[in-house]
Design an enzyme around this catalytic site. Structure first.
Site, PDB file in Angstrom:
ATOM      1  N   ASN A 130      48.485  -3.761   3.658  1.00  0.00           N
ATOM      2  CA  ASN A 130      48.201  -4.289   4.995  1.00  0.00           C
ATOM      3  C   ASN A 130      47.299  -3.277   5.675  1.00  0.00           C
ATOM      4  O   ASN A 130      47.748  -2.171   6.036  1.00  0.00           O
ATOM      5  CB  ASN A 130      49.504  -4.479   5.767  1.00  0.00           C
ATOM      6  CG  ASN A 130      49.285  -4.926   7.207  1.00  0.00           C
ATOM      7  OD1 ASN A 130      48.146  -5.074   7.661  1.00  0.00           O
ATOM      8  ND2 ASN A 130      50.361  -5.136   7.937  1.00  0.00           N
ATOM      9  N   TYR A 139      36.879 -11.952  17.452  1.00  0.00           N
ATOM     10  CA  TYR A 139      36.114 -11.575  16.264  1.00  0.00           C
ATOM     11  C   TYR A 139      34.863 -10.771  16.632  1.00  0.00           C
ATOM     12  O   TYR A 139      34.577  -9.738  16.025  1.00  0.00           O
ATOM     13  CB  TYR A 139      35.726 -12.836  15.485  1.00  0.00           C
ATOM     14  CG  TYR A 139      35.068 -12.546  14.157  1.00  0.00           C
ATOM     15  CD1 TYR A 139      35.816 -12.116  13.070  1.00  0.00           C
ATOM     16  CD2 TYR A 139      33.694 -12.716  13.983  1.00  0.00           C
ATOM     17  CE1 TYR A 139      35.215 -11.856  11.845  1.00  0.00           C
ATOM     18  CE2 TYR A 139      33.085 -12.461  12.770  1.00  0.00           C
ATOM     19  CZ  TYR A 139      33.851 -12.041  11.698  1.00  0.00           C
ATOM     20  OH  TYR A 139      33.253 -11.775  10.486  1.00  0.00           O
ATOM     21  N   ILE A 160      26.591 -16.623   5.737  1.00  0.00           N
ATOM     22  CA  ILE A 160      26.697 -16.477   4.288  1.00  0.00           C
ATOM     23  C   ILE A 160      27.416 -17.690   3.710  1.00  0.00           C
ATOM     24  O   ILE A 160      28.508 -18.052   4.159  1.00  0.00           O
ATOM     25  CB  ILE A 160      27.452 -15.193   3.906  1.00  0.00           C
ATOM     26  CG1 ILE A 160      26.789 -13.980   4.555  1.00  0.00           C
ATOM     27  CG2 ILE A 160      27.530 -15.049   2.393  1.00  0.00           C
ATOM     28  CD1 ILE A 160      25.343 -13.757   4.158  1.00  0.00           C
TER      29      ILE A 160
END
Length: 254
Positions: A63, A162, A195
């Site tokens: 993690n 993000y 992408i």
């Protein structure tokens, strides 16, 4: 083999997608690779692909947002592969939504994986890299490569968490390069644009065409485009490059 023969790399988020392609590209150039993802069993396919290239590979479950697990991961890599020369911080998640509706949990989850995870691995590999020496006994440090994003530069509606995380990765990259440069450790970032992947393939055609209209090259990038940029930053040809953000986006932004 290639120009990374004798080097050891760690790649996070390497079970699939961009991370897996990066791991295979570094292996093609001769590096032994530690393939890391949330669960070790997720890494098995990439491990086999890397081993097939004639280099060593190990899969590790970690993690990236947990300091103890990250430290243990780096110790395991050194115990099994001997050292760390290349660190690729690729692990990342998205939990998109408009900022006024975004939950604390979604904000924290994305920042913890994308930004904190990059910080934790950078910190964990710094001291081992400082100990690296070449055949003549001179410090040879290492190369840390962070995977940012074009939206960390330009922003994107519906991705407050993000974009903030990737903008933070860019700032962290620049600071790391200044702090560790005197120890022969370089730190750069690759900022992918749109992408093509399994995740983007399912987007509506209208959405894809809207993205395409913003790209001067009029095509989407491939995972190999990102892997190639990472391989260059990992190798000796980029020996005088640090603190840079390499945008691989087809001209979407300068």
């Amino acid at each position: 083999m290639g120009n990374l023969t004798g080097k050891v790399a760690i790649v996070t988020g390497a079970a699939r997608g961009i991370g897996a392609e990066i791991a295979k590209r570094l292996a093609k150039d001769g590096a032994d690779v530690a393939i890391c993802d949330l669960k070790a069993e997720w890494c098995e396919e990439t491990v086999k692909a890397v081993e097939a290239m004639g280099v060593k590979a190990i899969g590790i479950g970690v993690n990236v947002a947990c300091s103890a697990e990250v430290d243990q991961c780096v110790k395991e890599v050194i115990a099994k592969l001997g050292k760390v020369d290349i660190m690729v911080n690729n692990a990342g998640i998205t939990k998109d939504g408009l900022l006024m509706r975004m939950s604390d949990e979604d904000w924290d989850a994305v920042l913890n994986v994308n930004l904190k995870g990059t910080f934790l691995f950078t910190r964990a590999v710094s001291r081992p890299m400082m100990k690296n020496k070449d055949a003549e006994g001179n410090p040879c440090g290492g190369s840390i490569i962070n995977i940012a994003s074009v939206v960390g530069i330009m922003g994107n509606a519906g991705q407050a968490n993000y974009t903030a995380s990737k903008g933070g990765v860019i700032a962290l990259t620049k600071t790391t390069s200044k702090e560790l440069g005197s120890r022969a450790i370089r730190c750069n970032a690759v900022a992918p644009g749109f992408i093509q992947s399994k995740m983007t393939d399912v987007l509506p055609e209208e959405v894809k065409q809207n993205y395409m209209a913003q790209i001067p090259l009029r095509k989407f990038g491939q995972v190999s485009d990102i892997a190639n940029a990472v391989a260059w930053l990992a190798g000796p040809e980029s020996a005088y490059v640090t603190g840079q953000i390499i945008s691989v986006n087809g001209g979407m932004i300068g």
